[in-house]
Design an enzyme around this catalytic site. Sequence first.
Site, PDB file in Angstrom:
ATOM      1  N   HIS A 166       0.594  -0.966  -0.121  1.00 26.60           N
ATOM      2  CA  HIS A 166      -0.308  -0.345  -0.269  1.00 26.60           C
ATOM      3  C   HIS A 166       0.665   1.461  -0.194  1.00 26.60           C
ATOM      4  O   HIS A 166       2.188   1.078  -0.299  1.00 26.60           O
ATOM      5  CB  HIS A 166      -1.058  -0.473   1.054  1.00 26.60           C
ATOM      6  CG  HIS A 166      -2.479  -0.890   1.416  1.00 26.60           C
ATOM      7  ND1 HIS A 166      -2.094  -2.246   1.886  1.00 26.60           N
ATOM      8  CD2 HIS A 166      -3.529  -0.652   0.727  1.00 26.60           C
ATOM      9  CE1 HIS A 166      -3.540  -2.551   0.828  1.00 26.60           C
ATOM     10  NE2 HIS A 166      -3.922  -1.293   0.722  1.00 26.60           N
ATOM     11  N   LYS A 170      -1.237   4.609   4.557  1.00 27.39           N
ATOM     12  CA  LYS A 170      -1.933   3.463   5.134  1.00 27.39           C
ATOM     13  C   LYS A 170      -1.278   3.394   6.980  1.00 27.39           C
ATOM     14  O   LYS A 170      -0.255   3.041   7.006  1.00 27.39           O
ATOM     15  CB  LYS A 170      -1.639   2.773   4.358  1.00 27.39           C
ATOM     16  CG  LYS A 170      -2.513   1.181   5.356  1.00 27.39           C
ATOM     17  CD  LYS A 170      -2.855   0.369   4.094  1.00 27.39           C
ATOM     18  CE  LYS A 170      -4.386  -0.966   4.702  1.00 27.39           C
ATOM     19  NZ  LYS A 170      -5.349   0.044   5.228  1.00 27.39           N
TER      20      LYS A 170
END
Length: 277
Positions: A166, A170
Amino acid sequence: MSSPIPVVVAGALGRMGAEVINAVVNAEDCQLVGAIDNTPGKEGTDVGLELGIKELEVAVTADFEGCLCAVSQSVRNSDQNAVLVDFTHPSVVFDHTRAAIAYGVHPVIGTTGLSPIQLNDLTEFSAKASIGGAVIPNFSVGMVLLQQAAAAAARFYDHAELTELHHNRKADAPSGTCIKTAELMEEVKQSFNPAEVDEHESLQGSRGGVRDSGLNLHSLRLPGLVAHQEVMFGAPGETYTLRHDTIDRSAYMPGVLLTIRKVGSLQQLVYGLERLI
């Protein structure tokens, strides 16, 4: 034609919040009625202008419960089911979900980070209130297909590892999607990766996080990524790899809108997009 579904978006000025608002505004059966965000200096501004869409006559507010209370009162004597779509932060998502249920607003939770205990508490609370909602680790239909394929493959492979990648903003790791994938695999097989050597990590965590089932979960965070997941199975003489790549957040919007349209007919919280499609 029935009245449009009233939708409140929490995390309205974030990247996912912006995508959701754009999708809701362009959906004929939805109406944006609230935009919650605590970005400094944005209180009272028009959310549509802030996002570069158009003037929507919906002001940004940081008052989460005040917004839910107002929306709840506005639909109290109607047949409408107001919906909260939450893309905020793991530290507040439990309280947000519980508050939405208490106000009779159906929660659609895209924020990951809820623990199994919290999820169970919210499910029981929603069932007692008869307020349906959904906690969706990933709104991508393609990811649901990957998870189903991973669960099917788990029947045939004893060795498997999961890697999720990600963007570097995040907050939680591993991702809710990765955990959900592991859980689905564990429904098929209780134990993975039987030890064949006495492993030693010269750098702690090198082998990732290890679940009770023996599944290894690895998390990568880099700028330039959106959301990606890989499940690799191994057996003597072969490997089998499943991978899903989200290259733009618009991929989540069909799943978000589907969930918005369905939660009003539910009587308690459900977990996972596969419960709705």
